[in-house]
Scaffold this motif. Structure first.
Motif, mmCIF file in Angstrom:
data_model
loop_
_atom_site.group_PDB
_atom_site.id
_atom_site.type_symbol
_atom_site.label_atom_id
_atom_site.label_comp_id
_atom_site.label_asym_id
_atom_site.label_seq_id
_atom_site.Cartn_x
_atom_site.Cartn_y
_atom_site.Cartn_z
ATOM 1 N N SER A 143 0.867 -1.175 0.000
ATOM 2 C CA SER A 143 0.000 0.000 0.000
ATOM 3 C C SER A 143 0.902 1.222 0.000
ATOM 4 O O SER A 143 1.713 1.401 0.901
ATOM 5 N N VAL A 144 0.764 2.067 -1.028
ATOM 6 C CA VAL A 144 1.668 3.204 -1.188
ATOM 7 C C VAL A 144 0.946 4.544 -1.092
ATOM 8 O O VAL A 144 1.513 5.573 -1.426
ATOM 9 N N SER A 145 -0.290 4.557 -0.658
ATOM 10 C CA SER A 145 -1.012 5.826 -0.508
ATOM 11 C C SER A 145 -1.206 6.104 0.982
ATOM 12 O O SER A 145 -1.561 5.233 1.744
ATOM 13 N N GLY A 146 -0.985 7.335 1.360
ATOM 14 C CA GLY A 146 -1.088 7.686 2.779
ATOM 15 C C GLY A 146 0.136 7.221 3.527
ATOM 16 O O GLY A 146 1.115 7.929 3.654
ATOM 17 N N GLY A 147 0.129 6.023 4.002
ATOM 18 C CA GLY A 147 1.276 5.417 4.670
ATOM 19 C C GLY A 147 1.719 4.209 3.868
ATOM 20 O O GLY A 147 1.126 3.846 2.862
ATOM 21 N N PHE A 148 2.772 3.567 4.309
ATOM 22 C CA PHE A 148 3.292 2.395 3.622
ATOM 23 C C PHE A 148 2.998 1.165 4.474
ATOM 24 O O PHE A 148 3.314 1.141 5.658
ATOM 25 N N SER A 149 2.384 0.169 3.874
ATOM 26 C CA SER A 149 2.144 -1.088 4.579
ATOM 27 C C SER A 149 2.233 -2.243 3.597
ATOM 28 O O SER A 149 2.124 -2.056 2.381
ATOM 29 N N VAL A 150 2.440 -3.442 4.120
ATOM 30 C CA VAL A 150 2.600 -4.642 3.309
ATOM 31 C C VAL A 150 1.683 -5.726 3.854
ATOM 32 O O VAL A 150 1.617 -5.939 5.065
ATOM 33 N N VAL A 151 0.958 -6.406 2.949
ATOM 34 C CA VAL A 151 0.131 -7.552 3.319
ATOM 35 C C VAL A 151 0.441 -8.700 2.357
ATOM 36 O O VAL A 151 0.859 -8.463 1.227
ATOM 37 N N PRO A 152 0.264 -9.944 2.787
ATOM 38 C CA PRO A 152 0.463 -11.075 1.883
ATOM 39 C C PRO A 152 -0.545 -11.025 0.734
ATOM 40 O O PRO A 152 -1.661 -10.527 0.886
ATOM 41 N N ASP A 153 -0.146 -11.547 -0.404
ATOM 42 C CA ASP A 153 -1.003 -11.545 -1.586
ATOM 43 C C ASP A 153 -1.010 -12.941 -2.198
ATOM 44 O O ASP A 153 0.046 -13.494 -2.511
ATOM 45 N N ILE A 154 -2.202 -13.511 -2.342
ATOM 46 C CA ILE A 154 -2.371 -14.802 -3.004
ATOM 47 C C ILE A 154 -3.467 -14.642 -4.042
ATOM 48 O O ILE A 154 -4.523 -14.077 -3.765
ATOM 49 N N GLN A 155 -3.224 -15.127 -5.242
ATOM 50 C CA GLN A 155 -4.182 -15.036 -6.342
ATOM 51 C C GLN A 155 -4.228 -16.385 -7.042
ATOM 52 O O GLN A 155 -3.192 -16.944 -7.388
#
Length: 191
Positions: A143-155
């Motif tokens: 996530s690069v808007s507002g603050g920076f955060s990272v979450v796992p991604d599975i597709q």
């Protein structure tokens, strides 16, 4: 949907003019976009919350949410006719605004997510003019808007198809996961 998939399969198999003579292509690069209902799965719980908290219905305000299509650039390396591995960089997000009864905008907000994943691909059918496959992607969503955060991604995309010419081709996928839920279409190029 079954009729559309059947028509695409029959068309791709019936057009030998597009057949590729050298099936030993090792590198494939492709770009794609997911269309309705391409809501990023990670955003689904927040839609109701954002709408309920941001708009004051007593004052005639309403929340308007917009989901741009999920877009990605992917690269694959083929080990053989059945298995490929690759990487994907995508873009998905949400933009919203609260509109007053007189049409003026009270507030705006944007959420931008950049999924970066590793992709495993299995070709169910590997015809030179048509490929039917499934993919599994795993990585992280930034996530690069507002603050920076990272979450796992599975597709998971259990059904995908590539059809067309020797180098340039079209693609269609059905998938669900953190990046998008629905169908995506795109173009690719074989090296």
């Amino acid at each position: 949907m079954k009729r559309l998939l059947t028509a695409v399969l029959l068309f791709a198999l019936a057009v030998p003019a597009f057949a590729q003579q050298d099936p030993q292509t090792k590198w494939v690069v492709r770009g794609s976009a997911a269309y309705i209902p391409s809501v990023p799965y990670i955003l689904l719980p927040w839609i109701g919350i954002a709408e309920a908290l941001s708009a004051d219905e007593d004052k005639g305000e309403k929340a308007e949410l917009d989901f741009p299509p999920y877009m990605a650039v992917e690269g694959f390396y083929s080990f053989n006719g059945r298995w490929s591995v690759g990487a994907s960089l995508g873009y998905c997000g949400l933009s919203g605004k609260v509109v007053r009864a007189d049409g003026t905008v009270r507030s705006r907000d944007n959420l931008v997510l950049l999924p970066l994943t590793v992709i495993g691909r299995c070709n169910y059918i590997n015809h030179p003019a048509f490929k039917l496959y499934g993919t599994l992607e795993a990585g992280a969503m930034f996530s690069v808007s507002g603050g920076f955060s990272v979450v796992p991604d599975i597709q998971l995309n259990p059904l995908g198809a590539e059809f067309g010419g020797r180098r340039l081709f079209g693609l269609f996928e059905l998938g669900f996961g953190m990046s998008y839920f629905g169908a995506r279409v795109g173009m690719g190029y074989r090296f």
